[in-house]
Design a protein around this motif. Structure first.
Motif, mmCIF file in Angstrom:
data_model
loop_
_atom_site.group_PDB
_atom_site.id
_atom_site.type_symbol
_atom_site.label_atom_id
_atom_site.label_comp_id
_atom_site.label_asym_id
_atom_site.label_seq_id
_atom_site.Cartn_x
_atom_site.Cartn_y
_atom_site.Cartn_z
ATOM 1 N N LEU A 1 0.833 -1.203 0.000
ATOM 2 C CA LEU A 1 0.000 0.000 0.000
ATOM 3 C C LEU A 1 0.871 1.258 0.000
ATOM 4 O O LEU A 1 0.561 2.241 -0.687
ATOM 5 C CB LEU A 1 -0.935 -0.009 1.206
ATOM 6 C CG LEU A 1 -1.916 1.155 1.287
ATOM 7 C CD1 LEU A 1 -2.804 1.218 0.045
ATOM 8 C CD2 LEU A 1 -2.779 1.040 2.545
ATOM 9 N N LYS A 2 1.958 1.222 0.739
ATOM 10 C CA LYS A 2 2.888 2.362 0.708
ATOM 11 C C LYS A 2 3.417 2.578 -0.716
ATOM 12 O O LYS A 2 3.533 3.720 -1.185
ATOM 13 C CB LYS A 2 4.045 2.124 1.671
ATOM 14 C CG LYS A 2 3.651 2.152 3.143
ATOM 15 C CD LYS A 2 4.845 1.846 4.038
ATOM 16 C CE LYS A 2 4.443 1.844 5.514
ATOM 17 N NZ LYS A 2 5.589 1.461 6.395
ATOM 18 N N TYR B 1 1.898 1.779 -3.480
ATOM 19 C CA TYR B 1 0.826 2.306 -4.323
ATOM 20 C C TYR B 1 0.631 3.803 -4.119
ATOM 21 O O TYR B 1 0.328 4.539 -5.062
ATOM 22 C CB TYR B 1 -0.480 1.567 -4.059
ATOM 23 C CG TYR B 1 -0.544 0.195 -4.682
ATOM 24 C CD1 TYR B 1 0.007 -0.057 -5.937
ATOM 25 C CD2 TYR B 1 -1.151 -0.870 -4.012
ATOM 26 C CE1 TYR B 1 -0.050 -1.313 -6.508
ATOM 27 C CE2 TYR B 1 -1.218 -2.137 -4.581
ATOM 28 C CZ TYR B 1 -0.662 -2.351 -5.830
ATOM 29 O OH TYR B 1 -0.727 -3.594 -6.396
ATOM 30 N N HIS B 2 0.787 4.263 -2.901
ATOM 31 C CA HIS B 2 0.679 5.704 -2.662
ATOM 32 C C HIS B 2 1.806 6.467 -3.356
ATOM 33 O O HIS B 2 1.671 7.665 -3.627
ATOM 34 C CB HIS B 2 0.685 5.992 -1.159
ATOM 35 C CG HIS B 2 -0.613 5.685 -0.464
ATOM 36 N ND1 HIS B 2 -1.819 6.225 -0.871
ATOM 37 C CD2 HIS B 2 -0.893 4.896 0.604
ATOM 38 C CE1 HIS B 2 -2.791 5.783 -0.080
ATOM 39 N NE2 HIS B 2 -2.258 4.983 0.810
ATOM 40 N N ASP B 3 2.909 5.767 -3.649
ATOM 41 C CA ASP B 3 4.059 6.379 -4.315
ATOM 42 C C ASP B 3 4.207 5.865 -5.744
ATOM 43 O O ASP B 3 5.264 6.015 -6.357
ATOM 44 C CB ASP B 3 5.322 6.049 -3.500
ATOM 45 C CG ASP B 3 6.459 7.031 -3.736
ATOM 46 O OD1 ASP B 3 6.181 8.197 -4.079
ATOM 47 O OD2 ASP B 3 7.621 6.626 -3.578
ATOM 48 N N PRO C 1 -0.253 7.511 -12.355
ATOM 49 C CA PRO C 1 -0.969 7.659 -11.082
ATOM 50 C C PRO C 1 -2.089 6.636 -10.947
ATOM 51 O O PRO C 1 -2.673 6.197 -11.935
ATOM 52 C CB PRO C 1 -1.532 9.083 -11.156
ATOM 53 C CG PRO C 1 -1.631 9.374 -12.619
ATOM 54 C CD PRO C 1 -0.491 8.636 -13.265
ATOM 55 N N LEU D 1 -6.613 5.674 -6.254
ATOM 56 C CA LEU D 1 -7.001 4.983 -5.028
ATOM 57 C C LEU D 1 -8.158 5.715 -4.362
ATOM 58 O O LEU D 1 -8.100 6.920 -4.135
ATOM 59 C CB LEU D 1 -5.820 4.911 -4.059
ATOM 60 C CG LEU D 1 -4.639 4.030 -4.458
ATOM 61 C CD1 LEU D 1 -3.487 4.228 -3.479
ATOM 62 C CD2 LEU D 1 -5.032 2.570 -4.512
ATOM 63 N N LYS D 2 -9.205 4.983 -3.999
ATOM 64 C CA LYS D 2 -10.365 5.550 -3.325
ATOM 65 C C LYS D 2 -10.609 4.776 -2.038
ATOM 66 O O LYS D 2 -10.903 3.583 -2.063
ATOM 67 C CB LYS D 2 -11.605 5.476 -4.221
ATOM 68 C CG LYS D 2 -12.824 6.150 -3.610
ATOM 69 C CD LYS D 2 -13.989 6.133 -4.589
ATOM 70 C CE LYS D 2 -15.176 6.882 -4.003
ATOM 71 N NZ LYS D 2 -16.326 6.887 -4.938
ATOM 72 N N ARG D 3 -10.497 5.458 -0.926
ATOM 73 C CA ARG D 3 -10.579 4.789 0.373
ATOM 74 C C ARG D 3 -12.018 4.421 0.719
ATOM 75 O O ARG D 3 -12.907 5.260 0.707
ATOM 76 C CB ARG D 3 -9.995 5.696 1.450
ATOM 77 C CG ARG D 3 -9.881 5.068 2.820
ATOM 78 C CD ARG D 3 -8.997 5.950 3.672
ATOM 79 N NE ARG D 3 -8.979 5.536 5.056
ATOM 80 C CZ ARG D 3 -8.145 6.035 5.955
ATOM 81 N NH1 ARG D 3 -7.272 6.956 5.603
ATOM 82 N NH2 ARG D 3 -8.160 5.621 7.201
ATOM 83 N N GLU E 1 -7.772 1.000 6.262
ATOM 84 C CA GLU E 1 -6.828 1.028 5.144
ATOM 85 C C GLU E 1 -7.211 0.004 4.082
ATOM 86 O O GLU E 1 -6.581 -1.049 3.925
ATOM 87 C CB GLU E 1 -5.411 0.786 5.658
ATOM 88 C CG GLU E 1 -4.862 1.923 6.500
ATOM 89 C CD GLU E 1 -4.713 3.194 5.682
ATOM 90 O OE1 GLU E 1 -3.786 3.270 4.858
ATOM 91 O OE2 GLU E 1 -5.535 4.117 5.854
ATOM 92 N N TYR F 1 -8.843 0.195 -0.084
ATOM 93 C CA TYR F 1 -9.075 1.149 -1.164
ATOM 94 C C TYR F 1 -9.575 0.440 -2.416
ATOM 95 O O TYR F 1 -9.164 -0.685 -2.723
ATOM 96 C CB TYR F 1 -7.767 1.875 -1.530
ATOM 97 C CG TYR F 1 -7.188 2.701 -0.420
ATOM 98 C CD1 TYR F 1 -7.328 4.088 -0.405
ATOM 99 C CD2 TYR F 1 -6.497 2.101 0.626
ATOM 100 C CE1 TYR F 1 -6.781 4.855 0.615
ATOM 101 C CE2 TYR F 1 -5.949 2.861 1.650
ATOM 102 C CZ TYR F 1 -6.096 4.233 1.635
ATOM 103 O OH TYR F 1 -5.561 4.987 2.658
ATOM 104 N N VAL G 1 -9.347 0.238 -6.384
ATOM 105 C CA VAL G 1 -8.383 0.552 -7.427
ATOM 106 C C VAL G 1 -8.689 -0.325 -8.632
ATOM 107 O O VAL G 1 -9.192 -1.437 -8.497
ATOM 108 C CB VAL G 1 -6.931 0.312 -6.926
ATOM 109 C CG1 VAL G 1 -6.677 -1.158 -6.655
ATOM 110 C CG2 VAL G 1 -5.911 0.865 -7.901
#
Length: 348
Positions: free
Chosen positions: A71-72, A74-76, A84, A87-89, A147, A149, A151
């Motif tokens: 997940l870290k 994916y955020h980067d 990009p 991601l939708k939480r 946590e 999301y 995608v």
């Protein structure tokens, strides 16, 4: 159709989220990489999931650790691949309907949190606040993990494929592997390629690919069918992924309808009987969905291990690496799996 090169440091077999992640991480590390995909990129299991990445996997903190790392990443994701991710939480919730499930959660919680997983036990009333469709009287408690999301899995595949190509990897689609020799010569209808290392990331076909190399992976591919409800009579709020721990039934919002899954009919079970079991759970847990119409959304085959935890490793006697057995949860583990394969391959 371009010809295969004569050789490569690594030949990755399978072009879903795990394979493209592996190709990206290997090429980024300077490994001469070729990926072979029997169909189109992301056309297998990666295209047939519920489109969720989460970090909480009940009873499996090791999977959670890999998912937290992923997940870290994916955020980067955009910084490393140029693509990009949207991601939708939504969050993830597991509903407990007997005391043993609560006890199992308590026994597992410390290891989950040590793995970096954010998860807490909440009351049935709190669960209803997250998902107002829940029948509070049918639930004792729930595990809540924010946590999680939505995608698009194909966005992950495309991003990693682009990143792999940018680092020099060559990706060949519609190129099934037909044989693997003892010296790691990989055969396809397009020609043969000599690999220093073969990396098996073929999803539900991983067992077949491993067998070609005389490697045994104890996988049992199975089918997961996704269903759509009819449009509910009253608009529903956006729902987190909500799973019934006992049955495995899970639901989540999908535009103006609800997407749900509970495996597929058992061997010898009529489809109508299976749908009846689903309807029974819906009526108990989510009364407003009792009797709602269900239609097939899509289905796909997944690579399952005996424990539902992925196998990631390297054969002790030959240069054959593998990552398989993700049981439909490969989206949430692909970045860490690719990193682990890279590290195994380049280790001396």
């Amino acid at each position: 159709m371009s010809a295969l090169p004569a050789r490569a440091d690594a030949v990755v077999v399978g072009g879903g989220v795990i394979g493209t992640s592996a190709a990206h991480h290997l090429a980024e590390a300077g490994v001469n990489t070729v990926l072979l995909e029997r169909g189109s990129l992301g056309g297998g299991a990666s295209a047939h999931t519920a489109g969720m990445v989460r970090t909480y996997f009940p009873g499996s903190p090791d999977t959670g650790r890999r998912a937290v790392r992923s997940l870290k990443a994916y955020h980067d994701f955009a910084r490393h691949t140029g693509a990009p991710l949207g991601l939708k939480r939504l969050g993830f919730m597991a509903l407990f309907t007997d005391e043993q499930q609560i006890a199992d959660f308590a026994a597992d919680r410390e290891a989950q949190q040590a793995a970096g997983v954010e998860v807490d036990l909440i009351s049935a009333r709190e669960a209803v606040r997250h998902n107002p469709l829940i029948n509070e009287r049918a639930v004792l408690a729930a595990a809540w993990s924010p946590e999680a999301y939505h995608v698009d899995g194909l966005d992950i595949v495309r991003g990693y494929a682009a990143g792999a190509r940018n680092h020099g990897a060559r990706l060949f689609t519609h190129t099934p592997v037909t044989g693997i020799d003892d010296d790691n010569t990989v055969h396809t209808p397009r020609g043969s390629i000599k690999a220093d290392s073969v990396v098996c990331t073929a999803g539900p076909w991983s067992g077949e690919v491993a067998c070609m190399a005389a490697v045994d992976l104890p996988l049992a591919p199975h089918t997961m069918e996704m269903l759509f409800t009819d449009v509910p009579p009253a608009p529903t709020p956006e729902l987190p992924m909500t799973m019934h721990a006992a049955s495995g039934l899970r639901i989540r919002s999908w535009k103006d309808r609800i997407l749900l899954a509970m495996g597929a009919p058992k061997d010898g079970e009529e489809r109508e009987a299976w749908l009846g079991r689903i309807d029974g759970h819906l009526g108990t847990l989510f009364p407003s969905l009792d009797g709602i119409g269900l239609q097939r959304a899509w289905s796909g085959d997944f690579d399952a291990s005996p424990t539902n935890a992925a196998f990631i490793g390297r054969h002790p006697d030959r240069r054959f690496l593998y990552a398989a057995g993700f049981t439909g949860a490969g989206l949430g583990q692909a970045p860490a799996a690719g990193e682990q394969l890279r590290d195994l391959l380049i280790a001396k």
